[in-house]
Design a protein around this motif. Structure first.
Motif, PDB file in Angstrom:
ATOM      1  N   SER A 159      -8.584  -1.046  -8.532  1.00  0.00           N
ATOM      2  CA  SER A 159      -8.301   0.386  -8.627  1.00  0.00           C
ATOM      3  C   SER A 159      -6.806   0.614  -8.463  1.00  0.00           C
ATOM      4  N   TYR A 160      -6.282   1.633  -9.131  1.00  0.00           N
ATOM      5  CA  TYR A 160      -4.849   1.896  -9.138  1.00  0.00           C
ATOM      6  C   TYR A 160      -4.561   3.365  -8.884  1.00  0.00           C
ATOM      7  N   LEU A 161      -3.459   3.603  -8.196  1.00  0.00           N
ATOM      8  CA  LEU A 161      -2.939   4.950  -7.993  1.00  0.00           C
ATOM      9  C   LEU A 161      -1.844   5.199  -9.013  1.00  0.00           C
ATOM     10  N   ILE A 220       2.850   5.696   2.290  1.00  0.00           N
ATOM     11  CA  ILE A 220       2.582   4.415   1.622  1.00  0.00           C
ATOM     12  C   ILE A 220       3.503   4.153   0.430  1.00  0.00           C
ATOM     13  N   ALA A 221       4.180   5.176  -0.078  1.00  0.00           N
ATOM     14  CA  ALA A 221       5.093   5.007  -1.214  1.00  0.00           C
ATOM     15  C   ALA A 221       6.256   5.963  -1.030  1.00  0.00           C
ATOM     16  N   ALA A 236      -4.705  -1.082   0.421  1.00  0.00           N
ATOM     17  CA  ALA A 236      -3.610  -1.578   1.251  1.00  0.00           C
ATOM     18  C   ALA A 236      -3.265  -3.013   0.836  1.00  0.00           C
ATOM     19  N   PRO A 237      -1.977  -3.347   0.800  1.00  0.00           N
ATOM     20  CA  PRO A 237      -0.826  -2.556   1.248  1.00  0.00           C
ATOM     21  C   PRO A 237      -0.229  -1.657   0.162  1.00  0.00           C
ATOM     22  N   PHE A 238      -0.993  -1.284  -0.859  1.00  0.00           N
ATOM     23  CA  PHE A 238      -0.567  -0.331  -1.888  1.00  0.00           C
ATOM     24  C   PHE A 238       0.690  -0.814  -2.621  1.00  0.00           C
TER      25      PHE A 238
END
Length: 650
Positions: free
Chosen positions: A557-559, A534-535, A576-578
């Protein structure tokens, strides 16, 4: 936030140093082959008579001149009238200018001290004194960082160097450095944050001026047989987009451009060479190298030490259209509020933090941090160490609270132990006291990272990985006060992972593969969905991909990912889609004597209210290089409000 971390002054480099416009164009240009540059037919800008006999000079933005002679530094009008003088003996100087003042630094030849002189309102005055050096100083240069803080490099004859922070009432030592002996000149390119030093009889070297970077050096240009110089780098001068080097023996000036690579490290290409045979009356004893620049030409000035005057060399500009602009991402620099006490072990010791929240008073919460050479450390929210558990070489740590077991509930921390390749389980009591409870053998040979998963159905699970890419999924149970583990499944990632985090509510597992990016997997062992990248490691995310954490806010929410390769922290949407939301770096808190952070391994974040200043949550990061001054590694605390404001997060 930017208004809080930047000075009210806008600073410029001295004439001839890289500009933002020039660099933005430079990055887009392909590397050029070396060639000799012909003199232009344009009229060479001449120096005023009162400058011709000087040892060093600078033309100021005001129209005045700074001129260094054998006895003093003098501030002169455009007509040569003296406005002020400061008695000192020195060989050369460096300068930064602002809207209403300038700062000059030089080495006093009599005392061997670095002297800082302020240029303001037509006067010259002593700005600030540094502590007496431990050895004879040879060179000094200024550096304005991306946080708009002023730094000073001082270099002794034996190669011992120091970086000082000047933006405070009292200078603060940032770090010590080991440079080549007999460095005569240094220059800093503020935009690329590159420190150039000349090893006079060997060549020119580049170091990261940013203090949080490692002290590794890169060769810019060396003497034969390692490079084209006849004997070494005699004198240097920064220009827009690169650096110029005088080879005294070879009788030429090599002009080099800095080519930025995807790895965020630069390489240098010779794009021009001014040779003795192209010019009449080339100095036999050339000393200092200076330059002035316009849109179409660069004029170099060589100090003719024999005639005690300056010789001008005019060339066409090597970089076309230097005034053109292109967009370059500006990475905000945020300020840490707190740092923990240092590790009791030097070197690469600190690795990963986790957060335990006090059930009644969040201000009494604890931060757990691993020491890869000793065990587990526990800190309060002021950074004071409250516990040390010497349980061996721990790598990653994670925490879950209020876990419902068959016969009880508890708060638990789990960590990977690299001596016996086990999962170490710790109990955490209501006061935040941590104690080892059990160990689970994994059968791995090179255990590395771990993270916990608290399913909606209850209980506790853990993911653990090793350096070969193996990921194991474990079910943790507790009965009669004893913890046991059952492996549910395993899968493989192509290369080395470490950081991981689980979104408990949505049963999502995020895993960092250090050289490739972040993978998404299903945390539910009953499913068998393929992993999704995804990244990717690209223009935003720079290898190594290290710590991962999740921030669960009221609206989104965050990564959060540690982008170790460029010392930054990246935020992605956790759904998604991140989507990529931005990145930031952590800089100096000069008021509290806290340095920035870099080469971060592990990190943790929480959206809980921990009291002022962490009402909206807190980010904890491992710092790979403790500065201000040098010391053992530690962890930095940053309030989430800064991040949300800087990146415009919900």
């Amino acid at each position: 936030m930017q208004n809080q971390i930047k000075s009210n002054l806008t600073w410029w480099r001295a004439p001839g140093i890289t500009s933002l416009a020039a660099l933005s164009l430079l990055i887009a240009l392909p590397a050029k082959s070396a060639h000799s540059v012909k003199p232009t037919q344009q009229k060479i800008p001449s120096l005023p008579d009162f400058v011709q006999s000087s040892l060093d000079f600078r033309a100021l933005r005001s129209g005045d001149w700074l001129v260094l002679d054998k006895k003093s530094l003098r501030l002169l009008t455009a007509n040569g009238a003296e406005r002020a003088a400061y008695k000192v003996r020195a060989k050369h100087f460096d300068i930064r200018e602002s809207v209403d003042q300038g700062l000059v630094v030089l080495i006093d030849s009599d005392t061997q001290h670095a002297v800082q002189i302020r240029v303001q309102d037509g006067r010259l005055s002593l700005a600030m004194e540094l502590p007496a050096p431990s050895g004879a100083l040879e060179s000094s240069c200024l550096y304005r960082d991306t946080q708009q803080l002023m730094h000073l490099f001082v270099i002794a004859k034996d190669g011992h160097a120091q970086q000082w922070l000047l933006d405070n009432a009292k200078p603060q030592l940032v770090r010590n450095m080991a440079l080549p002996a007999n460095v005569k000149f240094c220059e800093v390119d503020d935009l690329t944050e590159t420190l150039y030093v000349n090893e006079e009889h060997f060549g020119l070297w580049a170091y990261a001026a940013q203090s949080e970077s490692s002290a590794a050096r890169s060769a810019v240009i060396l003497r034969q047989p390692y490079g084209p110089l006849k004997a070494g780098a005699h004198a240097i001068q920064g220009i827009r987009g690169g650096i110029a080097v005088l080879d005294q023996v070879g009788k030429n000036i090599s002009v080099l451009e800095s080519i930025q690579k995807k790895s965020a490290q630069a390489a240098w290409k010779i794009t021009g060479r001014l040779k003795q045979q192209q010019y009449a009356n080339w100095p036999k004893q050339a000393g200092l190298l200076r330059s002035t620049e316009s849109e179409h030409a660069i004029t170099f000035f060589l100090r003719d030490d024999a005639k005690k005057s300056w010789f001008a060399l005019n060339t066409k500009r090597l970089i076309k259209n230097p005034s053109s602009t292109q967009n370059i991402d500006t990475i905000p620099v945020l300020i840490p509020q707190t740092q923990t006490e240092e590790m009791s072990r030097l070197g690469d010791a600190a690795d990963d933090p986790a957060i335990w929240r006090h059930p009644i008073d969040s201000r009494l919460s604890r931060v757990l941090g691993t020491n890869k050479k000793q065990g587990l450390l526990v800190y309060d929210l002021q950074g004071k160490q409250t516990q040390l558990l010497e349980v061996g070489r721990l790598n990653n740590v994670d925490v879950r609270q209020n876990i419902q077991w068959q016969d009880s509930s508890s708060d638990v921390a789990i960590s990977t132990q690299r001596d016996d390749n086990s999962l170490v389980i710790f109990d955490i009591d209501a006061n935040g006291m941590v104690n080892e409870a059990s160990r689970i053998a994994t059968g791995m040979e090179k255990i590395y990272g771990t993270c916990l998963y608290q399913p909606n159905s209850g209980g506790l699970e853990a993911f653990v990985n090793d350096k070969e890419g193996l990921v194991q999924h474990w079910r943790i149970t507790k009965q009669n006060g004893r913890y046991t583990g059952t492996q549910l499944r395993h899968f493989k990632i192509a290369t080395q992972p470490e950081g991981c985090v689980v979104d408990d509510k949505n049963a999502r597992l995020f895993i960092g593969e250090e050289k490739r990016g972040v993978w998404l997997a299903d945390a539910d062992a009953k499913t068998n969905k393929p992993l999704q990248l995804i990244a990717k490691v690209d223009q935003h995310l720079h290898a190594d991909v290290e710590g991962l954490a999740l921030y669960h806010g009221k609206q989104a929410s965050y990564l959060v990912v540690s982008s170790q390769g460029d010392n930054s922290y990246i935020i992605y949407n956790a759904q998604a889609p991140f989507a990529y939301r931005g990145k930031f770096r952590i800089g100096f808190n000069t008021a509290r004597g806290i340095d920035g952070s870099s080469e971060t391994d592990g990190l943790e974040v929480s959206s809980a209210n921990f009291g002022i200043p962490y009402e909206d949550g807190i980010l904890i990061v491992q710092d790979g290089h403790k500065r201000l001054p040098d010391g053992a590694q530690n962890f930095k605390y940053l309030d989430w409000k800064q991040i949300a404001r800087a990146l415009k997060l919900e």
